[in-house]
Scaffold this motif. Structure first.
Motif, PDB file in Angstrom:
ATOM      1  N   MET A  64       0.848  -1.198   0.000  1.00  0.00           N
ATOM      2  CA  MET A  64       0.000   0.000   0.000  1.00  0.00           C
ATOM      3  C   MET A  64       0.885   1.251   0.000  1.00  0.00           C
ATOM      4  SD  MET A  64      -3.267   0.821   0.245  1.00  0.00           S
ATOM      5  CE  MET A  64      -4.314  -0.245   1.208  1.00  0.00           C
ATOM      6  N   LYS A  65       0.876   1.963  -1.079  1.00  0.00           N
ATOM      7  CA  LYS A  65       1.694   3.188  -1.165  1.00  0.00           C
ATOM      8  C   LYS A  65       0.754   4.380  -1.328  1.00  0.00           C
ATOM      9  CE  LYS A  65       5.746   0.779  -2.898  1.00  0.00           C
ATOM     10  NZ  LYS A  65       5.224  -0.585  -3.142  1.00  0.00           N
ATOM     11  N   LEU A  66       0.797   5.231  -0.320  1.00  0.00           N
ATOM     12  CA  LEU A  66      -0.182   6.317  -0.250  1.00  0.00           C
ATOM     13  C   LEU A  66       0.484   7.671  -0.095  1.00  0.00           C
ATOM     14  CD1 LEU A  66      -2.474   4.735   2.502  1.00  0.00           C
ATOM     15  CD2 LEU A  66      -2.837   4.646   0.029  1.00  0.00           C
ATOM     16  N   ILE A  67      -0.206   8.697  -0.573  1.00  0.00           N
ATOM     17  CA  ILE A  67       0.188  10.080  -0.282  1.00  0.00           C
ATOM     18  C   ILE A  67      -0.960  10.704   0.511  1.00  0.00           C
ATOM     19  CG2 ILE A  67       0.547  12.390  -1.249  1.00  0.00           C
ATOM     20  CD1 ILE A  67       1.797  11.160  -3.682  1.00  0.00           C
ATOM     21  N   LEU A  68      -0.621  11.378   1.599  1.00  0.00           N
ATOM     22  CA  LEU A  68      -1.617  12.158   2.336  1.00  0.00           C
ATOM     23  C   LEU A  68      -1.384  13.613   1.986  1.00  0.00           C
ATOM     24  CD1 LEU A  68      -1.764  10.784   5.990  1.00  0.00           C
ATOM     25  CD2 LEU A  68      -3.653  10.988   4.392  1.00  0.00           C
ATOM     26  N   LEU A  69      -2.383  14.219   1.388  1.00  0.00           N
ATOM     27  CA  LEU A  69      -2.243  15.604   0.941  1.00  0.00           C
ATOM     28  C   LEU A  69      -3.253  16.449   1.711  1.00  0.00           C
ATOM     29  CD1 LEU A  69      -0.670  16.886  -1.488  1.00  0.00           C
ATOM     30  CD2 LEU A  69      -2.763  16.736  -2.778  1.00  0.00           C
ATOM     31  N   GLY A  70      -2.808  17.586   2.205  1.00  0.00           N
ATOM     32  CA  GLY A  70      -3.753  18.442   2.916  1.00  0.00           C
ATOM     33  C   GLY A  70      -3.012  19.580   3.569  1.00  0.00           C
ATOM     34  N   PRO A  71      -3.751  20.550   4.092  1.00  0.00           N
ATOM     35  CA  PRO A  71      -3.109  21.727   4.671  1.00  0.00           C
ATOM     36  C   PRO A  71      -2.309  21.381   5.930  1.00  0.00           C
ATOM     37  CG  PRO A  71      -5.460  21.722   5.116  1.00  0.00           C
ATOM     38  CD  PRO A  71      -5.206  20.588   4.182  1.00  0.00           C
ATOM     39  N   PRO A  72      -1.337  22.241   6.267  1.00  0.00           N
ATOM     40  CA  PRO A  72      -0.607  22.031   7.519  1.00  0.00           C
ATOM     41  C   PRO A  72      -1.605  22.105   8.672  1.00  0.00           C
ATOM     42  CG  PRO A  72      -0.197  24.245   6.631  1.00  0.00           C
ATOM     43  CD  PRO A  72      -0.953  23.482   5.589  1.00  0.00           C
ATOM     44  N   GLY A  73      -1.496  21.174   9.602  1.00  0.00           N
ATOM     45  CA  GLY A  73      -2.426  21.182  10.736  1.00  0.00           C
ATOM     46  C   GLY A  73      -3.773  20.582  10.389  1.00  0.00           C
ATOM     47  N   GLY A  74      -3.882  19.959   9.225  1.00  0.00           N
ATOM     48  CA  GLY A  74      -5.169  19.401   8.782  1.00  0.00           C
ATOM     49  C   GLY A  74      -5.401  17.976   9.236  1.00  0.00           C
ATOM     50  N   GLY A  75      -4.481  17.417  10.022  1.00  0.00           N
ATOM     51  CA  GLY A  75      -4.681  16.073  10.569  1.00  0.00           C
ATOM     52  C   GLY A  75      -3.970  14.965   9.803  1.00  0.00           C
ATOM     53  N   LYS A  76      -3.053  15.335   8.906  1.00  0.00           N
ATOM     54  CA  LYS A  76      -2.328  14.310   8.143  1.00  0.00           C
ATOM     55  C   LYS A  76      -1.553  13.380   9.070  1.00  0.00           C
ATOM     56  CE  LYS A  76       0.195  17.023   5.493  1.00  0.00           C
ATOM     57  NZ  LYS A  76      -0.191  18.369   5.931  1.00  0.00           N
ATOM     58  N   GLY A  77      -0.847  13.984  10.022  1.00  0.00           N
ATOM     59  CA  GLY A  77      -0.013  13.198  10.939  1.00  0.00           C
ATOM     60  C   GLY A  77      -0.854  12.227  11.763  1.00  0.00           C
ATOM     61  N   THR A  78      -1.983  12.720  12.262  1.00  0.00           N
ATOM     62  CA  THR A  78      -2.873  11.884  13.077  1.00  0.00           C
ATOM     63  C   THR A  78      -3.387  10.701  12.262  1.00  0.00           C
ATOM     64  OG1 THR A  78      -3.588  13.886  14.192  1.00  0.00           O
ATOM     65  CG2 THR A  78      -4.987  11.957  14.463  1.00  0.00           C
ATOM     66  N   LYS A  82      -2.960   0.119  11.076  1.00  0.00           N
ATOM     67  CA  LYS A  82      -3.840  -0.766  10.305  1.00  0.00           C
ATOM     68  C   LYS A  82      -3.080  -1.546   9.235  1.00  0.00           C
ATOM     69  CE  LYS A  82      -8.165  -0.845   7.728  1.00  0.00           C
ATOM     70  NZ  LYS A  82      -8.981  -1.818   8.388  1.00  0.00           N
ATOM     71  N   TYR A  83      -2.171  -0.880   8.546  1.00  0.00           N
ATOM     72  CA  TYR A  83      -1.543  -1.528   7.400  1.00  0.00           C
ATOM     73  C   TYR A  83      -0.098  -1.974   7.659  1.00  0.00           C
ATOM     74  CZ  TYR A  83      -5.614   0.165   4.867  1.00  0.00           C
ATOM     75  OH  TYR A  83      -6.908   0.406   4.453  1.00  0.00           O
ATOM     76  N   GLY A  84       0.463  -1.581   8.805  1.00  0.00           N
ATOM     77  CA  GLY A  84       1.825  -2.006   9.132  1.00  0.00           C
ATOM     78  C   GLY A  84       2.880  -1.497   8.160  1.00  0.00           C
ATOM     79  N   ILE A  85       2.682  -0.283   7.683  1.00  0.00           N
ATOM     80  CA  ILE A  85       3.669   0.309   6.767  1.00  0.00           C
ATOM     81  C   ILE A  85       4.196   1.595   7.400  1.00  0.00           C
ATOM     82  CG2 ILE A  85       2.854  -0.660   4.584  1.00  0.00           C
ATOM     83  CD1 ILE A  85       1.044   1.741   4.221  1.00  0.00           C
ATOM     84  N   PRO A  86       5.418   2.010   7.039  1.00  0.00           N
ATOM     85  CA  PRO A  86       5.960   3.214   7.695  1.00  0.00           C
ATOM     86  C   PRO A  86       5.320   4.517   7.221  1.00  0.00           C
ATOM     87  CG  PRO A  86       7.530   2.338   6.096  1.00  0.00           C
ATOM     88  CD  PRO A  86       6.381   1.371   6.132  1.00  0.00           C
ATOM     89  N   GLN A  87       5.276   5.467   8.152  1.00  0.00           N
ATOM     90  CA  GLN A  87       4.865   6.844   7.817  1.00  0.00           C
ATOM     91  C   GLN A  87       6.145   7.587   7.461  1.00  0.00           C
ATOM     92  OE1 GLN A  87       4.058   9.101  11.301  1.00  0.00           O
ATOM     93  NE2 GLN A  87       3.274  10.877  10.220  1.00  0.00           N
ATOM     94  N   ILE A  88       6.144   8.259   6.349  1.00  0.00           N
ATOM     95  CA  ILE A  88       7.325   9.034   5.989  1.00  0.00           C
ATOM     96  C   ILE A  88       6.917  10.501   5.971  1.00  0.00           C
ATOM     97  CG2 ILE A  88       9.063   9.417   4.224  1.00  0.00           C
ATOM     98  CD1 ILE A  88       8.837   6.489   3.531  1.00  0.00           C
ATOM     99  N   SER A  89       7.313  11.202   7.033  1.00  0.00           N
ATOM    100  CA  SER A  89       6.934  12.596   7.165  1.00  0.00           C
ATOM    101  C   SER A  89       8.171  13.457   6.933  1.00  0.00           C
ATOM    102  CB  SER A  89       6.377  12.829   8.577  1.00  0.00           C
ATOM    103  OG  SER A  89       6.601  14.162   8.976  1.00  0.00           O
ATOM    104  N   THR A  90       8.141  14.258   5.877  1.00  0.00           N
ATOM    105  CA  THR A  90       9.303  15.110   5.604  1.00  0.00           C
ATOM    106  C   THR A  90       9.505  16.116   6.743  1.00  0.00           C
ATOM    107  OG1 THR A  90       7.811  16.305   4.118  1.00  0.00           O
ATOM    108  CG2 THR A  90       9.514  14.959   3.105  1.00  0.00           C
ATOM    109  N   GLY A  91       8.386  16.567   7.357  1.00  0.00           N
ATOM    110  CA  GLY A  91       8.503  17.504   8.486  1.00  0.00           C
ATOM    111  C   GLY A  91       9.274  16.861   9.643  1.00  0.00           C
ATOM    112  N   ASP A  92       8.906  15.612  10.000  1.00  0.00           N
ATOM    113  CA  ASP A  92       9.609  14.914  11.094  1.00  0.00           C
ATOM    114  C   ASP A  92      11.073  14.679  10.734  1.00  0.00           C
ATOM    115  OD1 ASP A  92       7.317  14.788  12.569  1.00  0.00           O
ATOM    116  OD2 ASP A  92       6.913  12.647  12.205  1.00  0.00           O
ATOM    117  N   ASP A 120       3.637  11.714   4.132  1.00  0.00           N
ATOM    118  CA  ASP A 120       2.910  12.730   4.897  1.00  0.00           C
ATOM    119  C   ASP A 120       3.683  14.042   4.788  1.00  0.00           C
ATOM    120  OD1 ASP A 120       2.176  14.426   6.978  1.00  0.00           O
ATOM    121  OD2 ASP A 120       2.686  13.018   8.570  1.00  0.00           O
ATOM    122  N   GLY A 121       3.101  15.007   4.094  1.00  0.00           N
ATOM    123  CA  GLY A 121       3.787  16.299   3.948  1.00  0.00           C
ATOM    124  C   GLY A 121       4.704  16.362   2.744  1.00  0.00           C
TER     125      GLY A 121
END
Ligand code: AMP
Length: 211
Positions: free
Chosen positions: A1-15, A23-33, A84-85
């Motif tokens: 499962m390869k996903l992009i989360l797109l949305g405004p800063p503070g829009g809940g992407k991280g959450t 749920k899917y056991g895949i890593p979150q890749i957050s450029t901000g983090d 994410d981001g």
């Protein structure tokens, strides 16, 4: 499962990314983090990125794309990930397309979280962090047990520089100018989710769209 989360800063992407990881056991890749890690470790990239981040501006595309090429080449990305981001600009999205081809990765879906500016300002202006641990609170939605103090250490909470209202407004205007065009860029492979709903409802809408 390869996903992009797109949305405004503070829009809940991280959450939402955190819930999707479970749920899917895949890593979150957050450029901000990743960038905040570089800043904390005072790497060359961190020193360069900090001045942009503190002002709420975007770090230059070439730095982000190099960082992401490194990250997506790691073995834990073979089975999937949640971006994410990133991407946040058209050149980043174009760079990602090239990179995915090179790595032979197929993007499954772009999830767009739709949240109005005013609710973001309310969410972000109330955010407080315990800097040493990264624990995040919200004065209204997730308050600490004692006013302005971390639950675990009792140390003082602070406002992240890029969460200050003027910075948030600036980040939102950058989002509208630079990132929103990506909704059009990915229109053939995206789903738009109402991000102002409760966290569980947003998550439910996302997982339904992935079936
Ligand atoms: P975030 O935690 O995703 O809100 O990111 C915090 C800050 O890191 C942003 O305000 C930017 O300065 C920088 N940043 C994160 N991701 C990117 C990106 N994809 N492109 C450019 N700058 C970024």
């Amino acid at each position: 499962m390869k996903l992009i989360l797109l949305g405004p800063p503070g829009g809940g992407k991280g959450t939402q990314a955190k819930l999707l990881i479970e749920k899917y056991g895949i890593p979150q890749i957050s450029t901000g983090d990743m960038l905040r890690d570089h800043v904390a470790q005072k790497t060359d990239l961190g020193m360069l990125a900090k001045s942009y981040m503190d002002k709420g501006e975007l770090v230059p595309d070439s730095l982000i794309l190099d960082m992401m090429e490194n990250r997506l080449s790691k073995s834990d990305c073979e089975n999937g990930y949640i971006l994410d981001g990133f991407p946040r600009t058209t050149p980043q999205a174009e760079g990602l397309t090239v990179l995915l081809k090179k790595l032979n990765h197929n993007l499954d879906k772009v999830i767009v979280l739709n949240v109005e500016d005013d609710s973001i300002v309310e969410r972000m202006a109330g955010r407080r962090v315990h800097l040493p641990s990264g624990r995040v609170y919200h004065i209204k939605f997730n308050p600490p047990k004692k006013h302005d103090l971390d639950d675990v250490t009792n140390e003082k909470l602070t406002i992240r520089k890029d969460d200050e209202e003027s910075t948030v407004r600036k980040r939102l205007s950058i989002y509208h100018d630079s990132t929103k065009p990506l909704i059009e860029f990915y229109k053939n492979n995206s789903v738009i989710i109402n991000g102002t709903q409760d966290i569980d409802k947003v998550f439910n809408d996302i997982t339904k769209s992935l079936k």
